[in-house]
Design a protein around this motif. Sequence first.
Motif, PDB file in Angstrom:
ATOM      1  N   GLN A 187      31.601  36.797  47.613  1.00 56.14           N
ATOM      2  CA  GLN A 187      30.870  36.723  46.366  1.00 56.14           C
ATOM      3  C   GLN A 187      30.953  35.332  45.742  1.00 56.14           C
ATOM      4  OE1 GLN A 187      29.358  39.306  46.079  1.00 56.14           O
ATOM      5  NE2 GLN A 187      28.377  39.116  44.091  1.00 56.14           N
ATOM      6  N   VAL A 188      32.151  34.802  45.752  1.00 54.51           N
ATOM      7  CA  VAL A 188      32.389  33.501  45.127  1.00 54.51           C
ATOM      8  C   VAL A 188      31.634  32.420  45.892  1.00 54.51           C
ATOM      9  CG1 VAL A 188      34.164  31.892  44.406  1.00 54.51           C
ATOM     10  CG2 VAL A 188      34.666  34.327  44.471  1.00 54.51           C
ATOM     11  N   ARG A 240      37.414  36.058  33.264  1.00 47.52           N
ATOM     12  CA  ARG A 240      36.745  37.259  33.722  1.00 47.52           C
ATOM     13  C   ARG A 240      37.026  37.484  35.202  1.00 47.52           C
ATOM     14  NH1 ARG A 240      31.092  38.353  31.369  1.00 47.52           N
ATOM     15  NH2 ARG A 240      31.808  40.345  30.646  1.00 47.52           N
ATOM     16  N   LYS A 278      24.549  29.366  45.266  1.00 49.91           N
ATOM     17  CA  LYS A 278      23.397  29.465  44.363  1.00 49.91           C
ATOM     18  C   LYS A 278      23.446  28.380  43.298  1.00 49.91           C
ATOM     19  CE  LYS A 278      22.615  34.418  44.729  1.00 49.91           C
ATOM     20  NZ  LYS A 278      23.187  35.637  44.157  1.00 49.91           N
ATOM     21  N   CYS A 288      27.760  42.507  32.419  1.00 54.04           N
ATOM     22  CA  CYS A 288      28.628  41.922  33.439  1.00 54.04           C
ATOM     23  C   CYS A 288      29.995  42.604  33.461  1.00 54.04           C
ATOM     24  CB  CYS A 288      28.829  40.427  33.194  1.00 54.04           C
ATOM     25  SG  CYS A 288      27.363  39.446  33.493  1.00 54.04           S
ATOM     26  N   GLY A 289      30.404  43.102  32.309  1.00 51.58           N
ATOM     27  CA  GLY A 289      31.733  43.692  32.234  1.00 51.58           C
ATOM     28  C   GLY A 289      31.784  45.155  32.630  1.00 51.58           C
ATOM     29  N   ASP A 296      25.311  40.626  39.288  1.00 56.79           N
ATOM     30  CA  ASP A 296      25.625  40.812  40.704  1.00 56.79           C
ATOM     31  C   ASP A 296      26.936  40.125  41.058  1.00 56.79           C
ATOM     32  OD1 ASP A 296      25.046  41.577  43.424  1.00 56.79           O
ATOM     33  OD2 ASP A 296      24.637  39.460  43.791  1.00 56.79           O
ATOM     34  N   TYR A 297      27.107  38.912  40.544  1.00 57.59           N
ATOM     35  CA  TYR A 297      28.344  38.177  40.863  1.00 57.59           C
ATOM     36  C   TYR A 297      29.572  38.928  40.377  1.00 57.59           C
ATOM     37  CZ  TYR A 297      32.059  34.732  40.692  1.00 57.59           C
ATOM     38  OH  TYR A 297      33.257  34.090  40.845  1.00 57.59           O
ATOM     39  N   GLY A 340      30.079  42.203  41.982  1.00 54.89           N
ATOM     40  CA  GLY A 340      30.470  42.003  43.379  1.00 54.89           C
ATOM     41  C   GLY A 340      31.944  41.690  43.564  1.00 54.89           C
ATOM     42  N   LEU A 341      32.577  41.264  42.499  1.00 53.16           N
ATOM     43  CA  LEU A 341      34.021  41.031  42.607  1.00 53.16           C
ATOM     44  C   LEU A 341      34.761  42.358  42.754  1.00 53.16           C
ATOM     45  CD1 LEU A 341      34.535  38.304  39.851  1.00 53.16           C
ATOM     46  CD2 LEU A 341      34.384  37.950  42.302  1.00 53.16           C
ATOM     47  N   TYR A 342      34.089  43.444  42.374  1.00 54.01           N
ATOM     48  CA  TYR A 342      34.718  44.752  42.465  1.00 54.01           C
ATOM     49  C   TYR A 342      34.119  45.584  43.592  1.00 54.01           C
ATOM     50  CZ  TYR A 342      36.284  43.649  37.709  1.00 54.01           C
ATOM     51  OH  TYR A 342      36.842  43.052  36.616  1.00 54.01           O
ATOM     52  N   TYR A 346      46.157  44.450  41.268  1.00 53.34           N
ATOM     53  CA  TYR A 346      44.712  44.540  41.524  1.00 53.34           C
ATOM     54  C   TYR A 346      44.207  45.972  41.455  1.00 53.34           C
ATOM     55  CZ  TYR A 346      45.430  39.743  42.868  1.00 53.34           C
ATOM     56  OH  TYR A 346      45.766  38.431  42.843  1.00 53.34           O
ATOM     57  N   ASN A 378      39.616  36.450  36.814  1.00 57.23           N
ATOM     58  CA  ASN A 378      41.021  36.818  36.984  1.00 57.23           C
ATOM     59  C   ASN A 378      41.292  38.256  36.580  1.00 57.23           C
ATOM     60  OD1 ASN A 378      41.639  34.396  37.979  1.00 57.23           O
ATOM     61  ND2 ASN A 378      42.872  33.691  36.263  1.00 57.23           N
ATOM     62  N   CYS A 379      40.413  38.798  35.739  1.00 50.33           N
ATOM     63  CA  CYS A 379      40.587  40.192  35.366  1.00 50.33           C
ATOM     64  C   CYS A 379      40.146  41.119  36.485  1.00 50.33           C
ATOM     65  CB  CYS A 379      39.754  40.527  34.136  1.00 50.33           C
ATOM     66  SG  CYS A 379      40.371  39.772  32.659  1.00 50.33           S
ATOM     67  N   SER A 380      39.360  40.587  37.393  1.00 47.94           N
ATOM     68  CA  SER A 380      38.814  41.442  38.437  1.00 47.94           C
ATOM     69  C   SER A 380      39.855  41.611  39.528  1.00 47.94           C
ATOM     70  CB  SER A 380      37.559  40.815  39.012  1.00 47.94           C
ATOM     71  OG  SER A 380      37.927  39.745  39.837  1.00 47.94           O
ATOM     72  N   CYS A 381      39.497  42.392  40.542  1.00 47.39           N
ATOM     73  CA  CYS A 381      40.519  42.707  41.530  1.00 47.39           C
ATOM     74  C   CYS A 381      40.475  41.759  42.725  1.00 47.39           C
ATOM     75  CB  CYS A 381      40.401  44.165  41.959  1.00 47.39           C
ATOM     76  SG  CYS A 381      38.755  44.657  42.442  1.00 47.39           S
ATOM     77  N   ILE A 382      39.849  40.603  42.565  1.00 46.27           N
ATOM     78  CA  ILE A 382      39.892  39.633  43.664  1.00 46.27           C
ATOM     79  C   ILE A 382      41.174  38.812  43.513  1.00 46.27           C
ATOM     80  CG2 ILE A 382      38.519  37.921  42.379  1.00 46.27           C
ATOM     81  CD1 ILE A 382      37.320  37.112  45.087  1.00 46.27           C
ATOM     82  N   ARG A 424      26.313  48.520  45.016  1.00 51.00           N
ATOM     83  CA  ARG A 424      26.325  47.505  43.980  1.00 51.00           C
ATOM     84  C   ARG A 424      24.952  47.419  43.315  1.00 51.00           C
ATOM     85  NH1 ARG A 424      28.498  42.961  46.520  1.00 51.00           N
ATOM     86  NH2 ARG A 424      26.580  41.808  46.765  1.00 51.00           N
ATOM     87  N   ALA A 442      27.974  32.642  45.147  1.00 50.00           N
ATOM     88  CA  ALA A 442      27.643  32.127  43.811  1.00 50.00           C
ATOM     89  C   ALA A 442      27.659  30.602  43.813  1.00 50.00           C
ATOM     90  CB  ALA A 442      28.625  32.665  42.783  1.00 50.00           C
ATOM     91  N   LYS A 453      43.541  46.419  37.819  1.00 45.44           N
ATOM     92  CA  LYS A 453      42.408  45.594  37.388  1.00 45.44           C
ATOM     93  C   LYS A 453      41.071  46.178  37.836  1.00 45.44           C
ATOM     94  CE  LYS A 453      44.743  41.107  37.205  1.00 45.44           C
ATOM     95  NZ  LYS A 453      44.750  39.738  37.743  1.00 45.44           N
ATOM     96  N   LYS A 454      41.102  46.823  38.993  1.00 47.68           N
ATOM     97  CA  LYS A 454      39.900  47.421  39.559  1.00 47.68           C
ATOM     98  C   LYS A 454      39.230  48.375  38.573  1.00 47.68           C
ATOM     99  CE  LYS A 454      40.689  50.271  42.865  1.00 47.68           C
ATOM    100  NZ  LYS A 454      41.574  50.639  43.979  1.00 47.68           N
TER     101      LYS A 454
END
Lengths: 395, 316
Positions: free
Chosen positions: A2-3, A218, A9, B149-150, B100-101, B104-106, B74, A220-224, B113, A6, B77-78
């Motif tokens: 994903q990163v 944001r 893009k 997004c959130g 999407d970005y 997509g992190l999740y 994680y 860092n809050c995610s699970c990546i 998605r 992005a 956080k998920k």
Amino acid sequence: MQVFKAMFKITKKRLPSALAYIIVFIVISVIASSNASKDSKFEMTKLKICIFDEDDTSESRELSELIAQNHDIVEIENDRDVIIDSLYYKRADYALVINEGYAEKLRAGDTADIFASYCLDESFSTVYMGQFLDEYTNSVKAYLSMGMPIDEALSCTEEALSQETDVSMLRNDKGGDAHYSVDFAAYFQYMPYILISAVFIIVCQVLVTMNRRDIRFRTNCSCISSSKYTFQLFLGSGFFVLAVWLLFMAVGVMLNKEMYTGRAWYAVFNSLIFSAVVAAIAVFVSSFEPADNILNLITQVLGLGLSFLCGVFIPREILSDKVLSVARFLPAYWYINANEMIADVIPFSSEGVIQCYLIQLGFAAALILLTLLVRKVRYSGAAISTNVRKTAVSH
Amino acid sequence: MENTVVKIQDLVKRYGDLIALDHFSLEIKEGEIFGLLGPNGSGKTTTINCLLSLLSYDKGSIEIFGREMTPVSYDIKKEIGIIMQNVAVFDELTVYENIDYFCGLYIKDKEKRKKCIDEAVKFVGLEDFVKFYPKKLSGGLLRRLNIACGIAHKPKLIILDEPTVAVDPQSRNRILEGIQELSRNGATIIYTSHYMEEVEQICTRIAIMDKGKKVAEGTKDELKRMIKNTETITIEILELPDNVLRDISGLDHVYDTNYSDGKLSVYCSGGKHNLLRILDVLQKKELGFGRVYTELPTLNDVFLEITGTALRDKEE
Ligand SMILES: Nc1ncnc2c1ncn2[C@@H]1O[C@H](COP(=O)(O)OP(=O)(O)O)[C@@H](O)[C@H]1O
Ligand SMILES: [Mg+2]
């Protein structure tokens, strides 16, 4: 991925301005390298010289022949006005008169007034020929004083001088190897500066965007995981740097009008490794989220600084030992080192070049590790010291 | 009792010499819309950032879903969706690409998605703007994108940090309704704001913060019951003799009065028909009066009574 996607893009969005930069850089490097090759070609260019041998002895004829080997001899009427005219109209670069009594005086070790010359002003050719004649006569004198007969002294001098010119030619055209031309040497020589500037202007901007505090929070809050994220950043930057590098290589081929062959591949590989180093520097620098103006400053400092310290712009012989000993701790030094080996400025050995590669790769690896560390400490939260920034969080 | 989703115990956070959070504790149950109300600088954002392990803290413990929260949790956080106080989107990506970005992190699966993104877009009403770049969106729409997004990955715990700052009323209502809908769909919500009206309107439970401390906690009725004021009666009256004012002050349930600028304010605590009894006094003295209105206590009054300063005073 994903990163990575992005980043791609965002880069694409910035490509038009990025391309403008890259094109400017390529133009600069093309100009710079073609200037460089012109300079050294100038030395190789044969001078047009007319010789009036008024002594007409075997010694004077020997000198004329030696000159004729390296330069073009032009026939001009021995008349002051005609000679001045031809010098003026550049039909000849230099007019040499070997005065009568040359052989005798030389044998006696007396070098005063054995030549006369016509010139318009202090041009390159007068200095060059003056020096050459000095060297020639001094050398003959030295051999004679060692007790050599005149004909041997002359041939020894010839040999010594031709060796010397070989060396100096080598130095000047940087082309000890037929596969590695002057243009290439110059092109690759300037590459660190151009790569650093281009990569910083584009990759760092993208990375700084990715790294913006709010967005990073944001993320860092995610699970990546932090290392996965950083890895993708490296991948993205690497990908882009690779693209820029390929572009530079393609331009290199166009400049040279033929494919890289033989030793040139060493230079190609060298620049690829240096690109990796630059990508690592870019990711490292952007982990500190520099503001735009600071980033520009860093670009300048790194681009110019590395280039000057490590001999991109100025030959390293001119740099002081102190500077060079500092430069050893900079990756560009090893890039230039390899480059000079490839160009035979310093003796070439494939082991030597590979050693330079390895050192550069070491720099890249160290930077990657440092970046991972910095990001872990700065961004994964629990270990951050938070008294750094006040603005972003407080509303 | 429902499950505890968030448990903050004795949290202390310092910024240098400043104590941003002072032994702050909080417990949030599943399904709540929990409001964190406090003036600017009271430590709401700091609480959220500590909760999410974005900041380190000096003391205390944080549990989410019954597990300790760390920067590498994680699996916790998920399940969290976060809408920050500052809009955190890429200017270089379109509305759709942004969602999407972050989604997509999740969610790795493309099909799934896409469904989530479409739902999120619909949820915040940005269907007509998916191809827009954030720069082209108004403040309200931008906030909605921020929310999309959130929440696109359908988190169980949604944290919104002042999502309505600088938003037009229409977008604001839409956002508030949206939050209630998310709650109905089963999410637990933490909502921070310095607008008490919003908090009153949607939150099932509220904690009031000031200077890094929790000064009160409860449902809005519970909070209001904590203070003696139950009713403030204001009467426009041109002339008010002192003896009349004394009479009114002496009425049952009236604990304070104030007369200035032709306005009489009477603060009552409990009791019924307070207004009628006051008007009765005025009528007996044959005093004419203009507009009359009564106000029920607001959270501002709660805040005022507990801290001695109004929420509003601190706003700039
Ligand atoms: N990074 C920081 N460094 C120093 N002080 C900070 C930082 N972030 C916030 N503060 C201070 O901590 C206090 C609480 O801030 P914050 O949590 O942002 O309040 P709120 O979100 O309720 O407006 C404020 O006094 C603020 O100035
Ligand atoms: Mg805040």
